[in-house]
Scaffold this motif. Sequence first.
Motif, mmCIF file in Angstrom:
data_model
loop_
_atom_site.group_PDB
_atom_site.id
_atom_site.type_symbol
_atom_site.label_atom_id
_atom_site.label_comp_id
_atom_site.label_asym_id
_atom_site.label_seq_id
_atom_site.Cartn_x
_atom_site.Cartn_y
_atom_site.Cartn_z
ATOM 1 N N CYS A 227 42.848 -5.593 54.960
ATOM 2 C CA CYS A 227 42.824 -7.142 54.681
ATOM 3 C C CYS A 227 43.508 -7.987 55.953
ATOM 4 O O CYS A 227 43.219 -9.115 56.384
ATOM 5 C CB CYS A 227 43.288 -7.694 53.721
ATOM 6 N N LYS A 228 44.652 -7.504 56.290
ATOM 7 C CA LYS A 228 45.463 -7.874 57.525
ATOM 8 C C LYS A 228 44.771 -7.703 58.709
ATOM 9 O O LYS A 228 44.635 -8.946 59.648
ATOM 10 C CB LYS A 228 46.617 -7.186 57.538
ATOM 11 N N ILE A 229 43.831 -6.771 59.051
ATOM 12 C CA ILE A 229 43.193 -6.375 60.233
ATOM 13 C C ILE A 229 41.979 -7.730 60.175
ATOM 14 O O ILE A 229 41.718 -8.316 61.123
ATOM 15 C CB ILE A 229 42.540 -5.118 60.121
ATOM 16 N N ALA A 230 41.178 -7.799 58.906
ATOM 17 C CA ALA A 230 40.390 -8.691 59.115
ATOM 18 C C ALA A 230 40.788 -10.146 59.453
ATOM 19 O O ALA A 230 40.109 -10.941 59.994
ATOM 20 C CB ALA A 230 39.579 -8.598 57.784
ATOM 21 N N LYS A 231 42.099 -10.314 58.621
ATOM 22 C CA LYS A 231 42.637 -11.685 59.020
ATOM 23 C C LYS A 231 42.963 -11.941 60.492
ATOM 24 O O LYS A 231 42.657 -13.165 61.158
ATOM 25 C CB LYS A 231 43.972 -11.830 58.234
ATOM 26 N N HIS A 232 43.463 -10.838 61.155
ATOM 27 C CA HIS A 232 43.963 -10.797 62.418
ATOM 28 C C HIS A 232 42.688 -11.080 63.441
ATOM 29 O O HIS A 232 42.797 -11.766 64.273
ATOM 30 C CB HIS A 232 44.486 -9.491 62.969
#
Length: 116
Positions: free
Chosen positions: A51-56
């Motif tokens: 999810c952090k990667i998607a947000k990034h």
Amino acid sequence: TGADSRELLSSAKLAELIREIAPGEALEPEVEQFLKEHAEEFVDSVTEFACKIAKHRNSRTLDARDVQLHLERTWDIRVPGYGDDPRPSRRAQSNPVHLQRMQQVQKAQQHHAQQQ
């Protein structure tokens, strides 16, 4: 059962997996609970980081590529069939901690078998 349907890894599914990998073997309840808890923690951790990667990448949608990127970079796990990377999947090197845990599981299984 109702509780099993909400579990990530049900007792029945875990027993089926054990029968596939080690026919004739069984898990002690403590080992089963340990494996179920760690499977849940692993999925939570992977999902959170993906999810952090998607947000990034400024996305509000979690894509398979986000999960794949985290699995490859952090755990050296390649999921065949996802992505356009044609390289063959490779077997991960054995982790010493994992090997030690597996030895403990085998020792517990032998101890349990001797008591029966």
